[in-house]
Scaffold this motif. Sequence first.
Motif, PDB file in Angstrom:
ATOM      1  N   ASN A 172       0.847  -1.196   0.000  1.00 54.21           N
ATOM      2  CA  ASN A 172       0.000   0.000   0.000  1.00 54.21           C
ATOM      3  C   ASN A 172       0.884   1.249   0.000  1.00 54.21           C
ATOM      4  O   ASN A 172       2.102   1.162   0.214  1.00 54.21           O
ATOM      5  CB  ASN A 172      -0.953  -0.005   1.204  1.00 54.21           C
ATOM      6  CG  ASN A 172      -0.220  -0.073   2.539  1.00 54.21           C
ATOM      7  OD1 ASN A 172       0.818   0.554   2.723  1.00 54.21           O
ATOM      8  ND2 ASN A 172      -0.763  -0.830   3.475  1.00 54.21           N
ATOM      9  N   PRO A 173       0.313   2.419  -0.288  1.00 55.68           N
ATOM     10  CA  PRO A 173       1.134   3.636  -0.368  1.00 55.68           C
ATOM     11  C   PRO A 173       1.914   3.928   0.906  1.00 55.68           C
ATOM     12  O   PRO A 173       3.057   4.401   0.845  1.00 55.68           O
ATOM     13  CB  PRO A 173       0.102   4.730  -0.653  1.00 55.68           C
ATOM     14  CG  PRO A 173      -1.028   4.024  -1.337  1.00 55.68           C
ATOM     15  CD  PRO A 173      -1.097   2.689  -0.670  1.00 55.68           C
ATOM     16  N   GLU A 174       1.317   3.650   2.061  1.00 52.77           N
ATOM     17  CA  GLU A 174       1.987   3.940   3.320  1.00 52.77           C
ATOM     18  C   GLU A 174       3.251   3.094   3.484  1.00 52.77           C
ATOM     19  O   GLU A 174       4.299   3.597   3.923  1.00 52.77           O
ATOM     20  CB  GLU A 174       1.032   3.676   4.493  1.00 52.77           C
ATOM     21  CG  GLU A 174      -0.155   4.613   4.571  1.00 52.77           C
ATOM     22  CD  GLU A 174      -1.226   4.343   3.522  1.00 52.77           C
ATOM     23  OE1 GLU A 174      -1.976   5.281   3.182  1.00 52.77           O
ATOM     24  OE2 GLU A 174      -1.308   3.187   3.025  1.00 52.77           O
ATOM     25  N   LEU A 176       4.961   1.637   0.999  1.00 49.94           N
ATOM     26  CA  LEU A 176       5.936   2.073  -0.005  1.00 49.94           C
ATOM     27  C   LEU A 176       6.661   3.331   0.472  1.00 49.94           C
ATOM     28  O   LEU A 176       7.885   3.441   0.315  1.00 49.94           O
ATOM     29  CB  LEU A 176       5.241   2.334  -1.340  1.00 49.94           C
ATOM     30  CG  LEU A 176       6.136   2.923  -2.443  1.00 49.94           C
ATOM     31  CD1 LEU A 176       7.351   2.049  -2.723  1.00 49.94           C
ATOM     32  CD2 LEU A 176       5.326   3.142  -3.731  1.00 49.94           C
ATOM     33  N   ALA A 177       5.930   4.251   1.061  1.00 52.68           N
ATOM     34  CA  ALA A 177       6.552   5.478   1.576  1.00 52.68           C
ATOM     35  C   ALA A 177       7.591   5.146   2.647  1.00 52.68           C
ATOM     36  O   ALA A 177       8.651   5.788   2.716  1.00 52.68           O
ATOM     37  CB  ALA A 177       5.483   6.418   2.140  1.00 52.68           C
ATOM     38  N   GLU A 190       2.412  -4.644  -9.135  1.00 50.14           N
ATOM     39  CA  GLU A 190       1.038  -4.678  -8.649  1.00 50.14           C
ATOM     40  C   GLU A 190       0.098  -5.208  -9.732  1.00 50.14           C
ATOM     41  O   GLU A 190       0.393  -5.120 -10.924  1.00 50.14           O
ATOM     42  CB  GLU A 190       0.577  -3.269  -8.240  1.00 50.14           C
ATOM     43  CG  GLU A 190       1.446  -2.596  -7.195  1.00 50.14           C
ATOM     44  CD  GLU A 190       1.411  -3.289  -5.841  1.00 50.14           C
ATOM     45  OE1 GLU A 190       0.372  -3.897  -5.488  1.00 50.14           O
ATOM     46  OE2 GLU A 190       2.433  -3.220  -5.124  1.00 50.14           O
ATOM     47  N   ILE A 199      -5.056   0.798  -8.528  1.00 55.64           N
ATOM     48  CA  ILE A 199      -3.807   1.481  -8.188  1.00 55.64           C
ATOM     49  C   ILE A 199      -3.667   2.844  -8.860  1.00 55.64           C
ATOM     50  O   ILE A 199      -2.831   3.656  -8.463  1.00 55.64           O
ATOM     51  CB  ILE A 199      -2.563   0.621  -8.519  1.00 55.64           C
ATOM     52  CG1 ILE A 199      -2.449   0.357 -10.022  1.00 55.64           C
ATOM     53  CG2 ILE A 199      -2.562  -0.652  -7.705  1.00 55.64           C
ATOM     54  CD1 ILE A 199      -1.116  -0.271 -10.418  1.00 55.64           C
ATOM     55  N   THR A 202      -4.476   5.055  -6.031  1.00 57.17           N
ATOM     56  CA  THR A 202      -3.816   4.834  -4.740  1.00 57.17           C
ATOM     57  C   THR A 202      -2.292   4.892  -4.839  1.00 57.17           C
ATOM     58  O   THR A 202      -1.662   5.810  -4.311  1.00 57.17           O
ATOM     59  CB  THR A 202      -4.244   3.473  -4.163  1.00 57.17           C
ATOM     60  OG1 THR A 202      -3.930   2.425  -5.117  1.00 57.17           O
ATOM     61  CG2 THR A 202      -5.739   3.447  -3.876  1.00 57.17           C
ATOM     62  N   LEU A 203      -1.704   3.944  -5.537  1.00 54.69           N
ATOM     63  CA  LEU A 203      -0.251   3.800  -5.524  1.00 54.69           C
ATOM     64  C   LEU A 203       0.474   4.590  -6.611  1.00 54.69           C
ATOM     65  O   LEU A 203       1.599   5.050  -6.412  1.00 54.69           O
ATOM     66  CB  LEU A 203       0.091   2.307  -5.660  1.00 54.69           C
ATOM     67  CG  LEU A 203       1.485   1.885  -5.195  1.00 54.69           C
ATOM     68  CD1 LEU A 203       1.620   2.044  -3.686  1.00 54.69           C
ATOM     69  CD2 LEU A 203       1.749   0.427  -5.590  1.00 54.69           C
ATOM     70  N   LEU A 206       2.228   8.121  -6.011  1.00 62.83           N
ATOM     71  CA  LEU A 206       3.458   8.056  -5.222  1.00 62.83           C
ATOM     72  C   LEU A 206       4.607   7.503  -6.063  1.00 62.83           C
ATOM     73  O   LEU A 206       5.750   7.980  -5.968  1.00 62.83           O
ATOM     74  CB  LEU A 206       3.230   7.183  -3.986  1.00 62.83           C
ATOM     75  CG  LEU A 206       4.396   7.098  -2.992  1.00 62.83           C
ATOM     76  CD1 LEU A 206       4.742   8.478  -2.435  1.00 62.83           C
ATOM     77  CD2 LEU A 206       4.047   6.137  -1.850  1.00 62.83           C
ATOM     78  N   CYS A 207       4.310   6.491  -6.894  1.00 64.62           N
ATOM     79  CA  CYS A 207       5.348   5.929  -7.768  1.00 64.62           C
ATOM     80  C   CYS A 207       5.857   6.981  -8.751  1.00 64.62           C
ATOM     81  O   CYS A 207       7.062   7.101  -8.975  1.00 64.62           O
ATOM     82  CB  CYS A 207       4.794   4.723  -8.529  1.00 64.62           C
ATOM     83  SG  CYS A 207       4.513   3.262  -7.500  1.00 64.62           S
TER      84      CYS A 207
END
Length: 331
Positions: A172-174, A176-177, A190, A199, A202-203, A206-207
């Motif tokens: 999840n983004p958290e 990955l961060a 993913e 995604i 969501t993801l 951030l990517c």
Amino acid sequence: MNAAAMKKTTLGPSGIECSAIGLGTWAMGGWMWGGADEAAAVRAIQASLDAGVTLVDTAPAYGLGRSESIVGAALKGRRHEAVIATKCGLVWHTREGTHFFEEDGHPVYRYLGRESIVHECEESLRRLQTDHIDLYITHWQDGTTPVAETMDALLALKKQGKIRAIGVSNVNPETLAEYLRHGPVDAAQERYSLIDREIEQTLLPLCAEHDVAVLGYSSLALGLLAGPIDPARQFTGDDQRASNPRFSAGNRARLAAFFETLEPLRQQLGCSFGQLMIAWTLARGSVSVALCGARVPQQATENAAAGAIALHDEALQRIDAATATHLHALA
């Protein structure tokens, strides 16, 4: 297909170049796919290389090492042609972490502790018959081990030259961060396809912000998007599709109508439905690599050819319209 026509991409900060179509080898391990033919799998990997596919994705959990061993055998003498991605974090040599599932009588755990990762890496290098892994991915995340410890182990392996790039999967983004706070992440793997687009919201932002390449797995949704499925077809043994509600009679009918709507476009482009769906995945720009499974050379060659298909805006609009009309109720 002319291998030179294959689209290329780069795996994040690593700078590693690979094909935009990747070969997924889960089914080659046999587990959850009703068995496998190893000789045909070896030929499929070699056919992929011949067609311009350079990224070969595998994992220890695919048949408890079987898939990795098949990849190692197939790449003998051709290792320099391939970018190997494999994984860690699903283990059966220890009972640390969290129990996840049973495979061939072995309990498999999610575990990303330092010593375990080092052990897994050595086992993967042995099965793959290589001295380095190009992209090493945490397969599933482990809530019992701090991300800092996991990244410390991965960065140490990278410093030793045993891996070239670091990836994460099913994250999840958290989380990955948190990985990114401890070092560079080159890729996130993913699920992504025409009918699996969560995604995007969501993801992916951030990517994009951190130059993390995205590898989309199950580009054909376990084969659901490869083309119309015979209503009489039965999935047997441990094939996961036998109990998957997406392969119900109702969904097969919806998909048949979807593909019928797109038949003129398919003919216009001179491609298969599977190739059209893979080309859509790449044209969206959401993923850097579309991972496509194959068990025989014909499947591998057909999937690879999608890497040379360019979809114009009108084609994308027609696919999106057909999706909204026929697949909105897909279970």
